[in-house]
Scaffold this active site. Sequence first.
Site, short mmCIF file in Angstrom:
data_model
loop_
_atom_site.label_atom_id
_atom_site.label_comp_id
_atom_site.label_asym_id
_atom_site.label_seq_id
_atom_site.Cartn_x
_atom_site.Cartn_y
_atom_site.Cartn_z
N ASP A 362 0.84 -1.20 0.00
CA ASP A 362 0.00 0.00 0.00
C ASP A 362 0.88 1.25 0.00
OD1 ASP A 362 -1.27 -2.28 1.16
OD2 ASP A 362 -2.85 -1.02 2.01
N GLU A 488 -5.83 -10.89 -4.48
CA GLU A 488 -5.60 -11.99 -3.52
C GLU A 488 -6.62 -13.11 -3.66
OE1 GLU A 488 -5.30 -10.13 0.31
OE2 GLU A 488 -3.27 -9.43 -0.10
N LYS A 592 -10.57 -10.02 -6.53
CA LYS A 592 -10.80 -9.27 -5.29
C LYS A 592 -10.61 -7.77 -5.52
CE LYS A 592 -9.11 -8.89 -0.51
NZ LYS A 592 -7.98 -9.13 0.40
N GLN A 593 -9.54 -7.45 -6.27
CA GLN A 593 -9.17 -6.04 -6.42
C GLN A 593 -8.40 -5.87 -7.72
OE1 GLN A 593 -6.51 -7.21 -2.98
NE2 GLN A 593 -5.66 -5.21 -3.53
#
Length: 781
Positions: A362, A488, A592-593
């Site tokens: 991040d 993930e 997921k993302q």
Amino acid sequence: MITHTSYGVEPWVLRESELHLGLLPQSESVFALANGHIGWRGNLDEGEPHGLPGSYLGGVYETHPLPYAEAGYGYPESGQTVINVTNGKIVRLLVDDEPFDLRYGRLRSHERVLDLRTGLLTRTCEWTSPAGSTVRVRSTRLVSFTQRAIAAVAYEVEPVDSRIRVVVQSELVANEQLPGRDGDPRAAIALQAPLEPEEHFAEGGRLRLVHRTRRSGLRVAAAADHTVTGPERTSVSSESSDDLARLTVTSVLEPGSALRLEKLVSYGWSGNRSLPALRDQADAALAAARHSGWRELADEQRAYLDDFWARADVEVDGDEEIQQAVRFALFHVLQAGARAEQRAIPAKGLTGSGYDGHAFWDTETFVLPLLTYTSPGAVAEALRWRQSTLPAARERAVQLGLRGAAFPWRTIAGSEGSAYWPAGTAAFHVNADIADAVVRYTAATGDTRFERDTGVELLTETARLWRSLGHHDPQGRFHIDGVTGPDEYSAVADDNTYTNLMARANLLAAADAVERHPRRAAELGVDEEESAAWRDAADAMHIPYNHELGVHEQHAGFTRYQRWDFTSTRPDQYPLMLHFPYFDIYRKQVVKQADLVLALYKCSPFFDEEHKARNFAYYEPLTVRDSSLSACCQAVIAAETGHPGLAYDYLVEAALMDLEDLEHNTRDGLHIASLAGTWTALVAGFGGLRHHGDTLEFAPRLPERLSRLAFSLEVLGRRLRVEIGQDAATYTLAAGEPLEIRHHREPLTVDADKPHSLPIPEQRPRPAPDQPPHRRPNSRG
Ligand code: BGC
């Protein structure tokens, strides 16, 4: 859940006009004050009621054994978790024998205001005790940006209608009791009483507690000093014991009179310094703060923030809520990183103990880009922190049978803290993310000293990792197999496109950097053969592609998997990881993302316009956004591929993640990457900023909802201001040498003489992509 209506919509402040006890856990995160070194959650002065008491110091953690049902070779044996250090915020009040506790009596008014320009958190309330005495309490809190070891509280109490006797207790409290864990893996392991007392002291207005963590062996000192102003016969005493140092002030207040307490708190910690040295450090910081005094500390805070806003403010016309949210976001990102100074910037900043206070990718992928163009000094410090953890990363690489450095997926002090291999160590892309941050910082600042002293080493050790992790197949293609990309919900897969493209950039950047710094390269043992091997691997990097569908694969074979059964998945079954087994998630097409979509942004030059559009349309219906890191990336590519309304909806989601508690876990701390993503969605999304090589490109286009977007970037020692309207964009250079940029691919030289306005070309509209059922963002754009 907090609804944003809990806070008034104002451009520069976040105001909570009423206190809802049920919302305390979230508001403690939202009202947290930090400077990257100290973090104080927005707990009430009197300590209770609370959701989660929290005082944190960047880099202060305790270790704990990582339990495994079935351990394997290379599994990390010890984890790190952030600890709640000595609480210096506490100021308790007794009104005519009744404790000031909002759960009792009558709360007539209660307001909290976080002022983003002054950096002060102010609380004003009127309360009638069960026995009928009414008091007005006003407290103001700051965590200093200019004196990083200092936080302060000014506390005032006055009677409203009749004479009252008050006792104010200003405290330092260690080993506070913490609420238990609720089973959500994203929350923290609450370590009870992690601090062993070493020294306590109280004399006059001065208090001090020194403790040591049991296993990690970190010594933590907290000290306080007070100035008390009150009517005659106000008396002051102090006392201390192992976990408590307390100043007690007693006074009788007539209507019209008031008692005021100014409390300065200093913190120091060290893994090396002796008790006397640390005690002196905390006392010295306090002496400096006393020398300034409360007023000057507040003035310095304002000046620091004035300077920050002059560089970093983003102006948004057309949506007041987003205007406020982006400033709230910028403020909290600054708080997370401003004075972190060679310590990790955690995923939650210093606002809560979520994710155990760990830093992830991040930092480099979401937080550092924003800081690169607004507070570049903080970026150099954050990357120097990574450099300081190289010994652990090298050791980890050796353990894994690899070369170079394997940086941890999650950590506080540098060693791998993830006990879950597939979504931990296997997420090797963190190494390329660090390299990417080095490259961006160097390109944006021209800081060649940093490049020589820090950049080359980080690039070299990560390039070595990629070269040893991947391999050339008989046809010469380079593959990186068995890794986890950003998504993930896919794990340990071959040739993750994002990872491979980022690794490719990493390898090339390393080869270029060692050419620029031959002496440093020689020190690091890099010879021509090695850097040539990096270039070979980069040139031969395999990127999986499905020719039938005409889209890039998230990883080799991904598009062949069965699609997740979205129609049978109920809305309450998201996030999927809390309701379905990973084995099933891993073998289906469900994202997921943003992963491939993140590659479209971060590795933009690799993809042509058509592929960006097609890839986005393919991955949108598979992406469930079970991570707060996703919406901002989707905003950027939605904007680029002709879906401005959708991009706006994603911007809003990123921006309101914490103000509206969209993931129901703001109580554990703010989502710093998503907050930074608010800037990304605006600047890279609607501003179209891309920075590859030496080229700073803009492709601005506003969604219908906005009439104007303006922001500034610090680039190569100059300040470039970009102002975007519906039809034209204007570029202005505050001062300095002309700057070469691109506007919708056209080269433009911006000089300091005059603003340059250019028209915005029409965008080709495309059919709206679908999202999985129940996962469409709320519509606003
Ligand atoms: C995301 C990761 C992220 C972590 C910390 C997870 O839910 O999937 O990408 O690094 O949260 O924010």
